[in-house]
Design a protein around this motif. Structure first.
Motif, PDB file in Angstrom:
ATOM      1  N   HIS A 133       0.831  -1.204   0.000  1.00 53.82           N
ATOM      2  CA  HIS A 133       0.000   0.000   0.000  1.00 53.82           C
ATOM      3  C   HIS A 133       0.866   1.255   0.000  1.00 53.82           C
ATOM      4  CE1 HIS A 133      -4.043   1.742   0.641  1.00 53.82           C
ATOM      5  NE2 HIS A 133      -3.382   2.713   1.242  1.00 53.82           N
ATOM      6  N   THR A 189       1.879   2.312  -3.460  1.00 58.52           N
ATOM      7  CA  THR A 189       0.852   3.106  -4.153  1.00 58.52           C
ATOM      8  C   THR A 189       0.804   4.535  -3.612  1.00 58.52           C
ATOM      9  OG1 THR A 189      -0.896   2.405  -2.606  1.00 58.52           O
ATOM     10  CG2 THR A 189      -0.510   1.015  -4.536  1.00 58.52           C
ATOM     11  N   TYR A 190       1.112   4.703  -2.336  1.00 56.28           N
ATOM     12  CA  TYR A 190       1.165   6.041  -1.748  1.00 56.28           C
ATOM     13  C   TYR A 190       2.317   6.846  -2.346  1.00 56.28           C
ATOM     14  CZ  TYR A 190       1.729   9.659   1.864  1.00 56.28           C
ATOM     15  OH  TYR A 190       1.876  10.853   2.529  1.00 56.28           O
ATOM     16  N   TYR A 218      -0.996   7.275  -6.097  1.00 60.70           N
ATOM     17  CA  TYR A 218      -2.269   6.677  -6.473  1.00 60.70           C
ATOM     18  C   TYR A 218      -3.296   6.765  -5.346  1.00 60.70           C
ATOM     19  CZ  TYR A 218      -0.231   4.717 -10.727  1.00 60.70           C
ATOM     20  OH  TYR A 218       0.360   4.566 -11.961  1.00 60.70           O
ATOM     21  N   THR A 219      -2.834   7.011  -4.133  1.00 63.67           N
ATOM     22  CA  THR A 219      -3.714   7.140  -2.978  1.00 63.67           C
ATOM     23  C   THR A 219      -3.125   8.148  -2.009  1.00 63.67           C
ATOM     24  OG1 THR A 219      -4.753   5.943  -1.135  1.00 63.67           O
ATOM     25  CG2 THR A 219      -2.557   5.229  -1.790  1.00 63.67           C
ATOM     26  N   CYS A 226      -3.685   7.793   1.272  1.00 67.91           N
ATOM     27  CA  CYS A 226      -3.606   7.061   2.542  1.00 67.91           C
ATOM     28  C   CYS A 226      -2.375   6.162   2.524  1.00 67.91           C
ATOM     29  CB  CYS A 226      -4.861   6.213   2.772  1.00 67.91           C
ATOM     30  SG  CYS A 226      -6.379   7.168   2.927  1.00 67.91           S
ATOM     31  N   LYS A 230      -7.229   3.779   5.288  1.00 67.25           N
ATOM     32  CA  LYS A 230      -8.140   3.691   4.146  1.00 67.25           C
ATOM     33  C   LYS A 230      -9.516   3.191   4.590  1.00 67.25           C
ATOM     34  CE  LYS A 230      -8.580   3.888  -0.423  1.00 67.25           C
ATOM     35  NZ  LYS A 230      -8.331   5.109  -1.219  1.00 67.25           N
TER      36      LYS A 230
END
Length: 289
Positions: free
Chosen positions: A145, A148-149, A153-154, A156, A162
């Motif tokens: 995750h 992606t941070y 892309y996010t 969180c 999330k």
């Protein structure tokens, strides 16, 4: 257009992965630091009472985290790095999220430490082993995750954030708080780092003492000891009775009853048999296998 501008502004206010890691590390230090304090406070007590005092640690940790979450909208570590927790709309935490965040911050560190200690002592049940494996799997998911941070892309950095609909970011404006609360929280932060310094200094001093010119005494000659003191193997050299809660001196290796050696240390900071300097921190509890 306004929505994309809002997203861009939120991304610009997001902390770096280094700040997130530092804040999380600082939060994870609270539980072991408080455990050390309670261990020190329980030294004059019998070992049977130590467990009860040590179990106060998660409640104190929870209270500290909830205090920061309710006053500053962030955990202890996050507040130190100037971060706050908000929902996706940028508003501060409500009471429900404050309670849930404090509980997760405390229970996660407490549960993981307990399970790791049980695994190390080979005293872990099957369901506890499965729970520990779940915690390890979560760490892998969290690492993915974070990727992606980093790639934007996010907003969180954590799967838990999330699911709770929270974001960790820099505040757009300073969170207001009364003067008494500000002074109290600042004193907590200063005290925390002072305790860390004392702990570092103490262990450096102990390492110097143990690693210096101090020579280890030879093994106990029970035949000779029996003649001089009437001590039998498996008995305490102080009370001459069978060992109760056997406790070894780390600097000399001699074993005494817990009550006997702690009572002795109240009047003289030395091993009764070898004469080497010792403190409460040099005492090591011996457990039956």
């Amino acid at each position: 257009m306004s929505e994309s501008a809002n997203v861009r502004q939120n991304l610009q206010n997001l902390p770096s992965i280094f700040e997130l890691t530092a804040a999380e590390t600082l939060d994870n230090l609270i539980y072991p630091a408080l455990s050390k304090i309670f261990d020190y406070l329980s030294l004059p007590l019998d070992f049977q009472n130590v467990w009860h005092i040590r179990e106060l640690t998660p409640f104190v940790t929870w209270s500290l985290q909830y205090l920061y979450l309710s006053k500053r909208g962030a955990s202890f570590g996050e507040s130190f790095y100037g971060l706050i927790r908000t929902n996706s709309r940028g508003t501060l935490l409500n009471t429900k999220n404050q309670l849930l965040s404090a509980t997760l911050l405390t229970s996660w560190s407490y549960t993981e430490k307990k399970l790791l200690n049980k695994e190390q002592n080979r005293d872990i049940s099957k369901w506890e082993k499965n729970l520990l494996n779940c915690l390890r799997i979560y760490k892998v998911v969290k690492a993915a995750h974070i990727v992606t941070y980093l790639m934007k892309y996010t907003n969180c950095h954590s799967p838990i954030f999330k699911m709770m609909g929270l974001v960790l970011r820099y505040p757009n404006e300073i969170v207001s708080e009364d003067k008494i609360t500000y002074i109290f929280l600042k004193l907590l932060e200063v005290t925390a780092f002072f305790l860390q310094f004392i702990q570092w200094w103490y262990y450096s001093e102990q390492k110097r003492k143990v690693g210096g010119s101090l020579a280890n005494p030879g093994p106990i000659k029970f035949e000779e000891t029996q003649k001089k003191m009437g001590v039998v193997k498996g008995h305490c050299p102080l009370c001459l009775m069978e060992l109760s809660n056997p406790t070894a001196c780390a600097t000399s290796g001699y074993v005494y009853c817990w009550k006997c050696i702690t009572n002795h240390l109240r009047t003289k900071n030395s091993c009764p048999t070898s004469g080497y300097d010792i403190t409460y921190s040099d005492l090591v509890r011996i457990y039956d296998s």
